[in-house]
Enzyme design. Structure first.
Site, PDB file in Angstrom:
ATOM      1  N   ASN A  56      12.935  13.710  11.526  1.00 26.58           N
ATOM      2  CA  ASN A  56      13.422  13.520  12.904  1.00 26.58           C
ATOM      3  C   ASN A  56      13.904  12.090  13.150  1.00 26.58           C
ATOM      4  O   ASN A  56      14.272  11.732  14.265  1.00 26.58           O
ATOM      5  CB  ASN A  56      12.345  13.916  13.930  1.00 26.58           C
ATOM      6  CG  ASN A  56      11.144  12.976  13.935  1.00 26.58           C
ATOM      7  OD1 ASN A  56      11.067  12.040  13.129  1.00 26.58           O
ATOM      8  ND2 ASN A  56      10.204  13.217  14.830  1.00 26.58           N
ATOM      9  N   LEU A  57      13.907  11.276  12.075  1.00 22.28           N
ATOM     10  CA  LEU A  57      14.418   9.887  12.108  1.00 22.28           C
ATOM     11  C   LEU A  57      13.650   8.992  13.082  1.00 22.28           C
ATOM     12  O   LEU A  57      14.160   7.969  13.519  1.00 22.28           O
ATOM     13  CB  LEU A  57      15.929   9.877  12.447  1.00 22.28           C
ATOM     14  CG  LEU A  57      16.824  10.711  11.526  1.00 22.28           C
ATOM     15  CD1 LEU A  57      18.281  10.631  11.979  1.00 22.28           C
ATOM     16  CD2 LEU A  57      16.696  10.263  10.074  1.00 22.28           C
TER      17      LEU A  57
ATOM     18  N   ASN B  41      11.033   7.262  12.313  1.00 18.89           N
ATOM     19  CA  ASN B  41      10.606   6.049  11.600  1.00 18.89           C
ATOM     20  C   ASN B  41      11.373   5.924  10.286  1.00 18.89           C
ATOM     21  O   ASN B  41      10.847   5.471   9.275  1.00 18.89           O
ATOM     22  CB  ASN B  41       9.099   6.111  11.330  1.00 18.89           C
ATOM     23  CG  ASN B  41       8.527   4.755  10.933  1.00 18.89           C
ATOM     24  OD1 ASN B  41       9.030   3.716  11.346  1.00 18.89           O
ATOM     25  ND2 ASN B  41       7.496   4.764  10.125  1.00 18.89           N
TER      26      ASN B  41
ATOM     27  N   PHE C 203       5.219  15.365   4.134  1.00 21.89           N
ATOM     28  CA  PHE C 203       4.945  13.953   4.428  1.00 21.89           C
ATOM     29  C   PHE C 203       4.971  13.655   5.924  1.00 21.89           C
ATOM     30  O   PHE C 203       4.309  12.729   6.380  1.00 21.89           O
ATOM     31  CB  PHE C 203       6.006  13.050   3.778  1.00 21.89           C
ATOM     32  CG  PHE C 203       6.005  13.035   2.290  1.00 21.89           C
ATOM     33  CD1 PHE C 203       5.022  12.356   1.585  1.00 21.89           C
ATOM     34  CD2 PHE C 203       6.995  13.680   1.567  1.00 21.89           C
ATOM     35  CE1 PHE C 203       5.022  12.331   0.200  1.00 21.89           C
ATOM     36  CE2 PHE C 203       7.008  13.662   0.182  1.00 21.89           C
ATOM     37  CZ  PHE C 203       6.022  12.987  -0.501  1.00 21.89           C
TER      38      PHE C 203
ATOM     39  N   SER D  45      -4.889  11.125   2.522  1.00 22.96           N
ATOM     40  CA  SER D  45      -5.149   9.687   2.460  1.00 22.96           C
ATOM     41  C   SER D  45      -6.588   9.402   2.076  1.00 22.96           C
ATOM     42  O   SER D  45      -7.497  10.175   2.395  1.00 22.96           O
ATOM     43  CB  SER D  45      -4.861   9.083   3.839  1.00 22.96           C
ATOM     44  OG  SER D  45      -5.356   7.770   3.932  1.00 22.96           O
TER      45      SER D  45
ATOM     46  N   TYR E  98      -5.735   8.641  13.551  1.00 26.00           N
ATOM     47  CA  TYR E  98      -4.882   8.886  12.375  1.00 26.00           C
ATOM     48  C   TYR E  98      -5.702   9.472  11.234  1.00 26.00           C
ATOM     49  O   TYR E  98      -5.357  10.503  10.653  1.00 26.00           O
ATOM     50  CB  TYR E  98      -4.191   7.591  11.912  1.00 26.00           C
ATOM     51  CG  TYR E  98      -3.682   7.699  10.487  1.00 26.00           C
ATOM     52  CD1 TYR E  98      -2.596   8.516  10.192  1.00 26.00           C
ATOM     53  CD2 TYR E  98      -4.328   7.056   9.439  1.00 26.00           C
ATOM     54  CE1 TYR E  98      -2.155   8.668   8.880  1.00 26.00           C
ATOM     55  CE2 TYR E  98      -3.897   7.203   8.133  1.00 26.00           C
ATOM     56  CZ  TYR E  98      -2.806   8.002   7.857  1.00 26.00           C
ATOM     57  OH  TYR E  98      -2.391   8.165   6.562  1.00 26.00           O
TER      58      TYR E  98
ATOM     59  N   LYS F 297      -5.786  13.472   9.244  1.00 21.41           N
ATOM     60  CA  LYS F 297      -5.746  13.801   7.816  1.00 21.41           C
ATOM     61  C   LYS F 297      -6.916  14.725   7.453  1.00 21.41           C
ATOM     62  O   LYS F 297      -6.756  15.683   6.688  1.00 21.41           O
ATOM     63  CB  LYS F 297      -5.762  12.531   6.962  1.00 21.41           C
ATOM     64  CG  LYS F 297      -4.483  11.712   7.062  1.00 21.41           C
ATOM     65  CD  LYS F 297      -3.261  12.509   6.617  1.00 21.41           C
ATOM     66  CE  LYS F 297      -1.981  11.743   6.728  1.00 21.41           C
ATOM     67  NZ  LYS F 297      -0.788  12.578   6.472  1.00 21.41           N
TER      68      LYS F 297
ATOM     69  N   PHE G 273      -4.027   6.153  -2.169  1.00 18.38           N
ATOM     70  CA  PHE G 273      -4.594   4.862  -1.812  1.00 18.38           C
ATOM     71  C   PHE G 273      -3.440   4.038  -1.188  1.00 18.38           C
ATOM     72  O   PHE G 273      -2.862   4.508  -0.218  1.00 18.38           O
ATOM     73  CB  PHE G 273      -5.330   4.273  -3.017  1.00 18.38           C
ATOM     74  CG  PHE G 273      -6.688   4.957  -3.173  1.00 18.38           C
ATOM     75  CD1 PHE G 273      -7.856   4.297  -2.857  1.00 18.38           C
ATOM     76  CD2 PHE G 273      -6.773   6.300  -3.547  1.00 18.38           C
ATOM     77  CE1 PHE G 273      -9.095   4.944  -2.927  1.00 18.38           C
ATOM     78  CE2 PHE G 273      -8.004   6.955  -3.626  1.00 18.38           C
ATOM     79  CZ  PHE G 273      -9.165   6.272  -3.317  1.00 18.38           C
TER      80      PHE G 273
ATOM     81  N   ARG H 220      -8.277  -3.331  -2.076  1.00 16.66           N
ATOM     82  CA  ARG H 220      -7.642  -2.016  -1.990  1.00 16.66           C
ATOM     83  C   ARG H 220      -7.001  -1.681  -3.341  1.00 16.66           C
ATOM     84  O   ARG H 220      -6.788  -2.550  -4.183  1.00 16.66           O
ATOM     85  CB  ARG H 220      -6.552  -1.991  -0.896  1.00 16.66           C
ATOM     86  CG  ARG H 220      -7.047  -2.260   0.515  1.00 16.66           C
ATOM     87  CD  ARG H 220      -7.882  -1.129   1.068  1.00 16.66           C
ATOM     88  NE  ARG H 220      -8.279  -1.406   2.448  1.00 16.66           N
ATOM     89  CZ  ARG H 220      -9.389  -2.045   2.798  1.00 16.66           C
ATOM     90  NH1 ARG H 220     -10.223  -2.509   1.866  1.00 16.66           N
ATOM     91  NH2 ARG H 220      -9.685  -2.230   4.077  1.00 16.66           N
TER      92      ARG H 220
ATOM     93  N   ASP I 206     -11.594  -2.181   9.669  1.00 16.66           N
ATOM     94  CA  ASP I 206     -11.247  -2.421   8.262  1.00 16.66           C
ATOM     95  C   ASP I 206     -12.502  -2.301   7.389  1.00 16.66           C
ATOM     96  O   ASP I 206     -13.571  -2.803   7.755  1.00 16.66           O
ATOM     97  CB  ASP I 206     -10.649  -3.828   8.078  1.00 16.66           C
ATOM     98  CG  ASP I 206      -9.157  -3.857   8.370  1.00 16.66           C
ATOM     99  OD1 ASP I 206      -8.574  -2.778   8.570  1.00 16.66           O
ATOM    100  OD2 ASP I 206      -8.584  -4.962   8.394  1.00 16.66           O
TER     101      ASP I 206
END
Length: 338
Positions: free
Chosen positions: A32-33, A35, A81, A125, A150, A154, A178, A231, A298
């Protein structure tokens, strides 16, 4: 063999389209553009010599999804995706994330369940593991309470696919990535975040090219060798190739269960300072950065145990962190010099 790639003009999606076309698949992209840019089609065409079909569709529009599958009734596999993916934004706008990431998945599966059989690859993820108790993280590690909407989308997405596969002819592979980085060696496609980057590597390259004044390193008091968070950074081309192998596994009926799960990483953790050092080595530039307090949410470290992906899926990451940083840097320079 026609394959649908949703979000196929995005960072990982576009690299996967390239690998699919190189393997002889006919690809149709839905995007859908929101992003991404239609210009990415030119890069894919330049690399592969073939332009994929493209349909500008918002997967939240159920009737548009239905119409797509009527038009393309020969789609045998789907690599999904398309999703919103900024952790911070998801905290501020949870309903946007639940609508975009969950309803679109449901509408796709509703169409696929009407087929005699369908193969479905889901972009998941490592966020589902939260702060895992043991390193490296295996696929058997417990799924932790999500740290953000978010991350929750997932987890919920994986559950929806698992429940659906039990009672339909859909077979699925859940790929828990990852940290994808880098760009295609041709420098025709790469990561192009809109606005201020949410991820480390594009912020590094944008700082290197002078677009950002300096990089903020969040937290230097973690219980790690240099105090910064660790990470598992995987080259996007390696990641893209894993999707093709996963799809072929389902199409060739090599899967051992209706739903299989694989971690996709290098098996090696790199700290923020090691990533900065890698960039400085491959670019020959000194990167201005400052230490900042830790960010809420984090985790200290996350890197993959890749045994299952290596031995069962038959895939292995080949490219190094230095190679990923060098390609990301070349891509950044090309984008800014247009």
């Amino acid at each position: 063999m026609k394959v649908l790639v949703t979000g196929g003009l995005g960072f990982i999606g576009s690299h996967t389209v390239v690998e699919l076309q190189n393997e002889g698949f006919e690809v149709v992209i839905i995007d859908n553009l929101s992003n991404s840019s239609e210009d990415v089609l030119k890069g894919i065409t330049t690399i592969t010599g073939k332009t994929p079909l493209f349909e500008k569709i918002d997967l939240r529009e159920k009737s548009d999804v239905r119409d797509f599958f009527k038009k393309h009734n020969d789609v045998t596999g789907v690599i999904h995706f398309a999703a919103s993916k900024a952790v911070g934004e998801s905290v501020e706008q949870p309903l946007l994330y639940y609508e975009n990431n969950i309803s679109s998945l449901v509408y796709l599966l509703q169409e696929l369940q009407q087929k005699p059989e369908a193969s479905f690859i889901f972009s998941s993820s490592c966020t589902v593991y939260g702060q895992a108790e043991k390193m490296p993280i295996t696929e058997d590690a417990p799924v932790q309470t999500a740290m953000s909407p978010y991350g929750n989308t997932k987890q919920i997405g994986e559950e929806i696919i698992t429940d659906t596969a039990k009672v339909t002819n859909i077979s699925a592979i859940l790929l828990r990535y990852f940290n994808p980085v880098g760009a295609h060696e041709s420098v025709e496609i790469g990561e192009l975040p809109l606005g201020v980057p949410q991820n480390l590597v594009p912020f590094i390259t944008q700082t290197g090219v002078g677009l950002r004044q300096e990089l903020s390193v969040f937290g230097n008091d973690y219980p790690t060798p240099d105090g910064t968070a660790i990470r598992d950074y995987i080259h996007v081309v390696d990641l893209a190739k894993a999707h093709v192998i996963a799809l072929q596994r389902l199409l060739n009926k090599k899967n051992l269960a209706k739903v299989e799960t694989f971690n996709l990483g290098t098996g090696k953790g790199s700290s923020v300072l090691e990533v900065i050092n890698s960039f400085e080595k491959v670019s020959g530039k000194q990167l201005p950065y400052k230490m900042m307090p830790r960010r809420e949410g984090d985790i200290t470290e996350a890197y993959a145990n890749t045994d299952k992906a290596n031995n069962v899926l038959g895939w292995k990451a080949e490219l190094s962190l230095d190679e990923a940083m060098a390609s990301a840097w070349k891509w950044e320079q090309k984008v800014r010099n247009k």
